[in-house]
Design a protein around this motif. Structure first.
Motif, PDB file in Angstrom:
ATOM      1  N   GLN A  76     -11.139   5.578 -17.925  1.00  0.00           N
ATOM      2  CA  GLN A  76     -10.372   6.523 -16.852  1.00  0.00           C
ATOM      3  C   GLN A  76      -9.038   7.116 -17.559  1.00  0.00           C
ATOM      4  O   GLN A  76      -8.612   6.729 -18.493  1.00  0.00           O
ATOM      5  N   GLY A  92      -1.223   0.725  -7.545  1.00  0.00           N
ATOM      6  CA  GLY A  92      -2.120  -0.275  -7.225  1.00  0.00           C
ATOM      7  C   GLY A  92      -3.036  -0.019  -5.895  1.00  0.00           C
ATOM      8  O   GLY A  92      -4.377  -0.693  -6.109  1.00  0.00           O
ATOM      9  N   ASP A  93      -2.602   0.705  -5.060  1.00  0.00           N
ATOM     10  CA  ASP A  93      -3.430   1.014  -3.807  1.00  0.00           C
ATOM     11  C   ASP A  93      -4.491   1.924  -4.165  1.00  0.00           C
ATOM     12  O   ASP A  93      -4.393   2.753  -5.303  1.00  0.00           O
ATOM     13  N   SER A  94      -5.591   1.845  -3.489  1.00  0.00           N
ATOM     14  CA  SER A  94      -6.795   2.724  -3.434  1.00  0.00           C
ATOM     15  C   SER A  94      -6.388   3.697  -2.340  1.00  0.00           C
ATOM     16  O   SER A  94      -6.491   3.483  -1.269  1.00  0.00           O
ATOM     17  N   SER A 112     -11.552   5.803  -3.273  1.00  0.00           N
ATOM     18  CA  SER A 112     -11.129   4.610  -4.036  1.00  0.00           C
ATOM     19  C   SER A 112     -10.476   4.936  -5.257  1.00  0.00           C
ATOM     20  O   SER A 112     -10.695   4.122  -6.395  1.00  0.00           O
ATOM     21  N   ILE A 114      -7.469   4.839  -7.953  1.00  0.00           N
ATOM     22  CA  ILE A 114      -6.224   3.849  -7.953  1.00  0.00           C
ATOM     23  C   ILE A 114      -5.173   4.687  -8.150  1.00  0.00           C
ATOM     24  O   ILE A 114      -4.980   5.616  -9.042  1.00  0.00           O
ATOM     25  N   GLU A 116      -1.383   4.973  -9.905  1.00  0.00           N
ATOM     26  CA  GLU A 116      -0.699   4.474 -10.746  1.00  0.00           C
ATOM     27  C   GLU A 116       0.831   4.404 -10.396  1.00  0.00           C
ATOM     28  O   GLU A 116       1.484   3.519 -10.748  1.00  0.00           O
ATOM     29  N   VAL A 125      -2.755   8.966 -10.548  1.00  0.00           N
ATOM     30  CA  VAL A 125      -4.083   8.395 -10.187  1.00  0.00           C
ATOM     31  C   VAL A 125      -4.903   8.305 -11.375  1.00  0.00           C
ATOM     32  O   VAL A 125      -4.874   9.255 -12.431  1.00  0.00           O
ATOM     33  N   ARG A 149      -5.456   5.943   2.656  1.00  0.00           N
ATOM     34  CA  ARG A 149      -5.818   4.863   1.963  1.00  0.00           C
ATOM     35  C   ARG A 149      -7.246   4.402   1.954  1.00  0.00           C
ATOM     36  O   ARG A 149      -7.863   4.509   3.213  1.00  0.00           O
TER      37      ARG A 149
END
Length: 186
Positions: A76, A92-94, A112, A114, A116, A125, A149
């Motif tokens: 990634q 940490g959220d998607s 989805s 992620i 950063e 991201v 989200r």
């Protein structure tokens, strides 16, 4: 300790030229034995059935595939994007990322993804390395990006939606005749 001259290692040799960015595939390589020891040089021991990857550079027929010639599909890249009026998100959220096309249609371009880091509407991201150039291009353009989200397990409509289509989906039967029907895509 020096290995005997009869020592061999199993390597993957290209059977034809390959282009950077294309998938590492069984049709591209043959497994061969060469006289050497494992410490003599760098090579990739995993074959295409064990390692999902893409070629990192253009390679020629008869090249021995080395581990640095491949980029795992799981690799990634960090990319900075700016979202219009994002909901509160944390590292940490998607998130799902939508791009507003010039026609006004919104298209899901990242599922989805992620997060950063976050600073207002500016997010860093993680995206698949294979898609890095496309993400950079979108980020540098004037295309409006919107995020939501990610809801694990949710089935999203992958096709782009115009505002009339979206309202029809959200409103249901009461709006069925009130909005123009979008012309089918060619």
């Amino acid at each position: 300790e020096r290995a005997s001259s009869g020592a061999t290692v199993t390597v993957w040799e290209l059977v034809h030229d390959v282009t950077a960015g294309t998938p590492y595939a069984a049709a591209d390589v043959a497994q061969v034995q060469i006289h050497a020891t494992a410490d003599d040089f760098s090579y990739e021991s995993a074959g295409p059935l064990q390692l999902a990857a893409r070629y990192a550079t253009n390679l020629n027929a008869h090249d021995i595939v080395r581990s640095d010639d491949l980029i795992p599909d799981s690799a990634q890249s960090e990319v900075a994007i700016t979202a219009v009026d994002p909901p509160p998100v944390n590292p940490g959220d998607s998130v799902d990322v939508y791009a507003t096309l010039p026609s006004g249609v919104n298209a899901l371009i990242g599922r989805s993804v992620i997060v950063e880091s976050v600073d207002g509407g500016s997010l860093t991201v993680l995206v698949p390395t294979a898609d890095e150039a496309s993400w950079i291009t979108v980020s540098a353009s004037s295309v409006a990006l919107h995020i939501a989200r990610t809801v694990p397990g949710a089935q999203l409509a992958p096709s782009p939606l115009g505002s009339s289509d979206a309202i029809r989906i959200l409103c249901g039967a009461p709006c069925a005749g009130a909005l123009p029907v979008a012309a089918p895509s060619p």
